[in-house]
Design an enzyme around this catalytic site. Sequence first.
Site, mmCIF file in Angstrom:
data_model
loop_
_atom_site.group_PDB
_atom_site.id
_atom_site.type_symbol
_atom_site.label_atom_id
_atom_site.label_comp_id
_atom_site.label_asym_id
_atom_site.label_seq_id
_atom_site.Cartn_x
_atom_site.Cartn_y
_atom_site.Cartn_z
ATOM 1 N N THR A 294 0.854 -1.187 0.000
ATOM 2 C CA THR A 294 0.000 0.000 0.000
ATOM 3 C C THR A 294 0.890 1.238 0.000
ATOM 4 O O THR A 294 1.592 1.505 0.972
ATOM 5 C CB THR A 294 -0.917 0.011 1.237
ATOM 6 N N PHE B 175 -6.664 -6.477 -1.318
ATOM 7 C CA PHE B 175 -7.836 -6.236 -0.476
ATOM 8 C C PHE B 175 -8.101 -7.486 0.362
ATOM 9 O O PHE B 175 -9.175 -8.071 0.314
ATOM 10 C CB PHE B 175 -9.052 -5.887 -1.330
ATOM 11 N N LYS C 88 -7.237 1.753 -2.844
ATOM 12 C CA LYS C 88 -6.899 0.970 -1.657
ATOM 13 C C LYS C 88 -7.111 1.796 -0.395
ATOM 14 O O LYS C 88 -7.761 1.348 0.561
ATOM 15 C CB LYS C 88 -5.450 0.499 -1.760
ATOM 16 N N ASN D 152 -10.159 1.205 2.625
ATOM 17 C CA ASN D 152 -9.882 1.028 4.051
ATOM 18 C C ASN D 152 -10.418 2.191 4.882
ATOM 19 O O ASN D 152 -10.921 1.996 5.989
ATOM 20 C CB ASN D 152 -8.384 0.865 4.285
ATOM 21 N N GLY E 81 -17.761 -1.592 19.146
ATOM 22 C CA GLY E 81 -16.747 -2.316 19.897
ATOM 23 C C GLY E 81 -15.700 -1.382 20.455
ATOM 24 O O GLY E 81 -15.967 -0.200 20.715
ATOM 25 N N CYS F 69 -3.463 -2.265 8.802
ATOM 26 C CA CYS F 69 -3.978 -1.515 7.655
ATOM 27 C C CYS F 69 -4.768 -0.270 8.043
ATOM 28 O O CYS F 69 -4.365 0.851 7.714
ATOM 29 C CB CYS F 69 -4.844 -2.428 6.781
ATOM 30 N N LYS G 73 -8.215 -8.828 15.845
ATOM 31 C CA LYS G 73 -9.441 -9.444 15.345
ATOM 32 C C LYS G 73 -9.253 -10.950 15.417
ATOM 33 O O LYS G 73 -8.120 -11.440 15.561
ATOM 34 C CB LYS G 73 -9.747 -9.005 13.906
#
Length: 441
Positions: A121, A156, A211, A215, A260, A267, A328
């Site tokens: 990126t 992606f 990109k 995001n 959350g 990223c 995550k």
Amino acid sequence: MEICMIGTGYVGLVVGACFAEMGHQVICVDNNPVKITSLQNGQVPIYEPGLEQLVEQNVQEGRLSFSLDIAQSVANSQFIFIAVGTPPAEDGSADLTYVMSAVQQIGASIHAYAIVITKSTVPIGSAERIRGVIQEQLTKRGLSDWEFDIVSNPEFLREGAAIEDFLHPNRIVVGSDNSRALEYMEKLYLPLTSKGHPLVHMDIASAELAKYASNAMLATRISFMNEIAGICESVGADIEWVRRGMEFDHRIGSYFLSAGVGYGGSCFPKDVRAIIQSASERNIPTHILEAVDKVNHKQKKKLYEMVVSHFGEDLSQLKLAVWGLSFKPETDDIREAPSIETIELLRQRGVNIQAHDPVALQNAYQALGEENINYFTDPYQALMDADALLLFTEWKQYRSVDLGRMKSLLKQSVLFDGRNLFDPDKMKEEGFVYQSIGRMK
């Protein structure tokens, strides 16, 4: 097709293995001898579901190999992918040190027409910098008339679902400025486009920005919902019902609407800041993106603030359990994870931590060390005599825990749920003091 993948980090390794799975000949190169030796010995240094098996299979079938020799690997390949890291610089911009080092070596090594493709990126305008450096190297070699093309082909990939995302993409973005490069890229991706996956051709600058914009949009949805969750808490509404009232609108959809403790990873944080910095250099205001970053920074401290609010300012005698360290589920990536930042804040106040994560314990240990923290491979062991449990990552195994056993192990039946995994009414019935994000207590 003969492919050289420069960089064996998350992107390079996943993309290289997937191209090999598509039938191409791929050599992944890196300047880290330890990493290359490990890969040559069949040891995959990152956790990604299915990756170890994919690498092993394609190495055995002779389509995937690993090397330290970038010059020979570049010289023998027509497609040269740059997949090295672009970490954030102090001002928030993308640091292109690794990219430009790779580019210098490409310019010094290509021996025939080649397509140089950025998977990393990179900021808008990077392709022209890359073109200039390669041309400069060719001129030094007396090969100024040698032809090559530059292509932007952003990735992606979702960590935890990267192989599925690559082999079954919802789009393949190719930025190029001539038909020759596009024709080669179409041949490269034919195994995917022949199955109906679309290849979207555009100019290079648009591909570079696509990109970042993707995001940034996802990060915006996360911060927006977290801000709405804060409003829910103040007016007595429930963010889960608000979300359901939104997701059936086809204009909005259901993705990235969960409240959350904020986003992390390699990223979203750096890409949001990089696009802000890139726009600032061009005197373009980015009010929305600056707010997205600010909201997320505040949201990461949410469970820390809950702990202080519940237990008071003196936390020095507390022992707290933490479930989930990765940013995550289905990854061992702890970069900018809310859990890591919260643990650091709690340890500064003298809190002892008992932590569990299915796959990220080693990375967490390297980042946090041993001071005031113990690591457990069993989630229930991490609960022993803890004053409360802080839940940061929505791993599937946490969704089906034995609440009775959980309660019996905790010194105090207090749960701060940063991912809204449990039903508040059920937790109240079980005798828990339960706090979550944006839901009625």
